[in-house]
Design a protein around this motif. Sequence first.
Motif, PDB file in Angstrom:
ATOM      1  N   GLY A 210       0.753  -1.461   0.168  1.00 26.26           N
ATOM      2  CA  GLY A 210       0.047  -0.002  -0.049  1.00 26.26           C
ATOM      3  C   GLY A 210       0.827   1.195  -0.063  1.00 26.26           C
ATOM      4  O   GLY A 210       0.501   2.418   0.582  1.00 26.26           O
ATOM      5  N   THR A 211       1.993   1.153  -0.705  1.00 27.50           N
ATOM      6  CA  THR A 211       2.850   2.463  -0.772  1.00 27.50           C
ATOM      7  C   THR A 211       3.561   2.367  -2.081  1.00 27.50           C
ATOM      8  O   THR A 211       3.809   1.551  -2.783  1.00 27.50           O
ATOM      9  CB  THR A 211       3.746   2.545   0.244  1.00 27.50           C
ATOM     10  OG1 THR A 211       4.565   3.919   0.156  1.00 27.50           O
ATOM     11  CG2 THR A 211       4.833   1.355   0.477  1.00 27.50           C
ATOM     12  N   SER A 212       3.741   3.845  -2.735  1.00 28.68           N
ATOM     13  CA  SER A 212       4.062   4.068  -4.055  1.00 28.68           C
ATOM     14  C   SER A 212       5.445   4.407  -4.013  1.00 28.68           C
ATOM     15  O   SER A 212       6.120   4.197  -4.992  1.00 28.68           O
ATOM     16  CB  SER A 212       3.475   5.137  -4.749  1.00 28.68           C
ATOM     17  OG  SER A 212       3.488   6.220  -4.123  1.00 28.68           O
ATOM     18  N   GLY A 213       6.218   4.528  -3.027  1.00 29.54           N
ATOM     19  CA  GLY A 213       7.650   4.638  -3.106  1.00 29.54           C
ATOM     20  C   GLY A 213       7.893   6.098  -3.327  1.00 29.54           C
ATOM     21  O   GLY A 213       9.116   6.502  -3.923  1.00 29.54           O
ATOM     22  N   ASN A 236       0.854  -4.207  -4.182  1.00 34.80           N
ATOM     23  CA  ASN A 236       0.017  -2.998  -4.736  1.00 34.80           C
ATOM     24  C   ASN A 236      -1.067  -3.139  -5.796  1.00 34.80           C
ATOM     25  O   ASN A 236      -0.805  -4.036  -6.523  1.00 34.80           O
ATOM     26  CB  ASN A 236       0.862  -1.817  -5.187  1.00 34.80           C
ATOM     27  CG  ASN A 236       1.525  -1.070  -3.655  1.00 34.80           C
ATOM     28  OD1 ASN A 236       1.013  -0.398  -3.133  1.00 34.80           O
ATOM     29  ND2 ASN A 236       3.245  -1.432  -3.609  1.00 34.80           N
ATOM     30  N   THR A 237      -2.041  -2.396  -5.794  1.00 36.00           N
ATOM     31  CA  THR A 237      -3.131  -2.612  -6.815  1.00 36.00           C
ATOM     32  C   THR A 237      -2.588  -1.955  -8.108  1.00 36.00           C
ATOM     33  O   THR A 237      -3.298  -2.434  -9.322  1.00 36.00           O
ATOM     34  CB  THR A 237      -4.473  -1.763  -6.370  1.00 36.00           C
ATOM     35  OG1 THR A 237      -4.459  -0.482  -6.057  1.00 36.00           O
ATOM     36  CG2 THR A 237      -5.105  -2.486  -5.177  1.00 36.00           C
ATOM     37  N   GLU A 238      -1.509  -1.011  -8.040  1.00 27.70           N
ATOM     38  CA  GLU A 238      -1.090  -0.517  -9.370  1.00 27.70           C
ATOM     39  C   GLU A 238       0.528  -0.591  -9.300  1.00 27.70           C
ATOM     40  O   GLU A 238       1.111  -0.575  -8.405  1.00 27.70           O
ATOM     41  CB  GLU A 238      -1.545   0.931  -9.499  1.00 27.70           C
ATOM     42  CG  GLU A 238      -3.029   1.074  -9.616  1.00 27.70           C
ATOM     43  CD  GLU A 238      -3.501   2.390  -9.722  1.00 27.70           C
ATOM     44  OE1 GLU A 238      -2.603   3.551  -9.698  1.00 27.70           O
ATOM     45  OE2 GLU A 238      -4.634   2.814 -10.009  1.00 27.70           O
ATOM     46  N   ASP A 239       1.145  -0.462 -10.533  1.00 27.31           N
ATOM     47  CA  ASP A 239       2.427  -0.116 -10.652  1.00 27.31           C
ATOM     48  C   ASP A 239       2.827   1.010  -9.892  1.00 27.31           C
ATOM     49  O   ASP A 239       2.073   2.047  -9.846  1.00 27.31           O
ATOM     50  CB  ASP A 239       2.847  -0.273 -12.244  1.00 27.31           C
ATOM     51  CG  ASP A 239       2.930  -1.579 -12.666  1.00 27.31           C
ATOM     52  OD1 ASP A 239       2.665  -2.733 -12.202  1.00 27.31           O
ATOM     53  OD2 ASP A 239       3.168  -1.688 -13.914  1.00 27.31           O
ATOM     54  N   ASN A 240       4.065   1.187  -9.467  1.00 31.22           N
ATOM     55  CA  ASN A 240       4.657   2.303  -8.694  1.00 31.22           C
ATOM     56  C   ASN A 240       6.280   2.213  -8.722  1.00 31.22           C
ATOM     57  O   ASN A 240       6.791   1.712  -9.619  1.00 31.22           O
ATOM     58  CB  ASN A 240       4.063   2.264  -7.117  1.00 31.22           C
ATOM     59  CG  ASN A 240       4.551   0.675  -6.787  1.00 31.22           C
ATOM     60  OD1 ASN A 240       5.706   0.647  -6.353  1.00 31.22           O
ATOM     61  ND2 ASN A 240       3.618  -0.155  -6.447  1.00 31.22           N
ATOM     62  N   LEU A 241       6.759   3.085  -7.931  1.00 33.26           N
ATOM     63  CA  LEU A 241       8.140   3.387  -8.212  1.00 33.26           C
ATOM     64  C   LEU A 241       8.871   2.187  -7.791  1.00 33.26           C
ATOM     65  O   LEU A 241       9.910   2.066  -8.324  1.00 33.26           O
ATOM     66  CB  LEU A 241       8.646   4.752  -7.380  1.00 33.26           C
ATOM     67  CG  LEU A 241       8.002   5.962  -7.816  1.00 33.26           C
ATOM     68  CD1 LEU A 241       8.317   7.120  -6.777  1.00 33.26           C
ATOM     69  CD2 LEU A 241       8.568   6.503  -9.445  1.00 33.26           C
ATOM     70  N   PHE A 242       8.402   1.289  -6.672  1.00 37.94           N
ATOM     71  CA  PHE A 242       9.100   0.137  -6.239  1.00 37.94           C
ATOM     72  C   PHE A 242       9.084  -0.808  -7.454  1.00 37.94           C
ATOM     73  O   PHE A 242      10.277  -1.490  -7.855  1.00 37.94           O
ATOM     74  CB  PHE A 242       8.304  -0.368  -5.140  1.00 37.94           C
ATOM     75  CG  PHE A 242       8.519   0.374  -3.895  1.00 37.94           C
ATOM     76  CD1 PHE A 242       9.870   0.427  -3.249  1.00 37.94           C
ATOM     77  CD2 PHE A 242       7.389   1.084  -3.309  1.00 37.94           C
ATOM     78  CE1 PHE A 242       9.903   1.380  -2.016  1.00 37.94           C
ATOM     79  CE2 PHE A 242       7.425   1.609  -2.102  1.00 37.94           C
ATOM     80  CZ  PHE A 242       8.826   1.964  -1.451  1.00 37.94           C
ATOM     81  N   THR A 243       8.077  -0.817  -8.287  1.00 35.27           N
ATOM     82  CA  THR A 243       7.982  -1.645  -9.478  1.00 35.27           C
ATOM     83  C   THR A 243       8.859  -1.286 -10.519  1.00 35.27           C
ATOM     84  O   THR A 243       9.952  -2.451 -10.934  1.00 35.27           O
ATOM     85  CB  THR A 243       6.630  -1.637  -9.998  1.00 35.27           C
ATOM     86  OG1 THR A 243       5.423  -1.434  -9.031  1.00 35.27           O
ATOM     87  CG2 THR A 243       6.241  -2.718 -11.067  1.00 35.27           C
ATOM     88  N   GLU A 244       9.330  -0.002 -10.810  1.00 33.38           N
ATOM     89  CA  GLU A 244      10.146   0.241 -11.672  1.00 33.38           C
ATOM     90  C   GLU A 244      11.647  -0.177 -10.972  1.00 33.38           C
ATOM     91  O   GLU A 244      12.465  -0.706 -11.918  1.00 33.38           O
ATOM     92  CB  GLU A 244      10.052   1.815 -11.730  1.00 33.38           C
ATOM     93  CG  GLU A 244      11.210   2.321 -12.563  1.00 33.38           C
ATOM     94  CD  GLU A 244      10.516   2.112 -14.190  1.00 33.38           C
ATOM     95  OE1 GLU A 244      11.705   2.044 -14.999  1.00 33.38           O
ATOM     96  OE2 GLU A 244       9.667   1.764 -14.300  1.00 33.38           O
ATOM     97  N   LEU A 245      11.691  -0.013  -9.776  1.00 34.60           N
ATOM     98  CA  LEU A 245      13.074  -0.534  -9.116  1.00 34.60           C
ATOM     99  C   LEU A 245      13.505  -1.806  -9.308  1.00 34.60           C
ATOM    100  O   LEU A 245      14.616  -2.277  -9.701  1.00 34.60           O
ATOM    101  CB  LEU A 245      13.097  -0.123  -7.461  1.00 34.60           C
ATOM    102  CG  LEU A 245      14.206  -0.351  -6.827  1.00 34.60           C
ATOM    103  CD1 LEU A 245      15.447   0.362  -7.144  1.00 34.60           C
ATOM    104  CD2 LEU A 245      13.805  -0.451  -5.162  1.00 34.60           C
ATOM    105  N   ILE A 246      12.560  -2.840  -9.349  1.00 35.40           N
ATOM    106  CA  ILE A 246      12.778  -4.258  -9.338  1.00 35.40           C
ATOM    107  C   ILE A 246      12.338  -4.941 -10.486  1.00 35.40           C
ATOM    108  O   ILE A 246      12.569  -6.171 -10.635  1.00 35.40           O
ATOM    109  CB  ILE A 246      11.644  -4.816  -8.233  1.00 35.40           C
ATOM    110  CG1 ILE A 246      10.207  -4.688  -8.302  1.00 35.40           C
ATOM    111  CG2 ILE A 246      12.060  -4.461  -6.701  1.00 35.40           C
ATOM    112  CD1 ILE A 246       9.357  -5.291  -7.405  1.00 35.40           C
TER     113      ILE A 246
END
Length: 276
Positions: A210-213, A236-246
Amino acid sequence: MKEQLSEIIKQVYTKKNRNLFTFLTGAGISADSGIPTYRGSDGIWVKGTKFHKPEEFGTFKYFKENPEEVWQYSLFRKKMFETAQPNESHLEILKIENLLQDRFQLITQNIDNLHRRAGTERIYEIHGKSREIKCSNGCKGIEDLPAEIDGKDINEDLTEKDIELLKCKECGDWMRPNILWFDECYDEKTNKRFSSLKIAKNSGILFIVGTSGATNLPMAIAETTLKYGGTIVDINTEDNLFTELIKDKKNKIIIRKTSTETLKTIREILENIAEE
């Protein structure tokens, strides 16, 4: 998803070093409790802000210029937080803590106190605690927000007694909420910066819930976990900055389901491992 989760959880569970199960939570986990997320369109920053952007209103600079306005907003949020109740996700995290004991750590960006009210004890509140205050002029010490100060309705002003209690007894300047504002830096005393990075270093798995980074310490926690060989699970329910990192990393799992559903799955996997 469950098979992949089971495999990595079992691997970490049987490790002797760097084997912490760490949960990093943000505003999304409290949405089911009726607390709007900070960057959503549902109005958390409207009260008292004159419709300023969070990055302008939520600053120490703005507080110094408009202390009563910021306190009025803060006490509106106080009432919101106190009215809200921990939801299923908070309670699932508590069950996971009870299963893992000292192998469990929670790092939260939330200042709503719902994790503690749910019963979680092994917790680092890296954006501070809205139930605490400190002198805005730098006098030493952190204090509890006086119990006599009540939460406010949306159009309710500070009372003379509120103002008296929110002035520093040493210098007479305004006290401020002991939280991190947008123009401030993470430290150890209020934000547990070094402690949380040490936890990240020793985490075999980091569940991001539940956090976008959008702030730098949570991102540094994820980066540190990866650097020392831990796995990131992005819930998370959507892609976010953590998604980009990993996205190009091998040691990652990306889950696009609700936090409650996924946390229940994690808890069930741990229960099965503990019974083996």
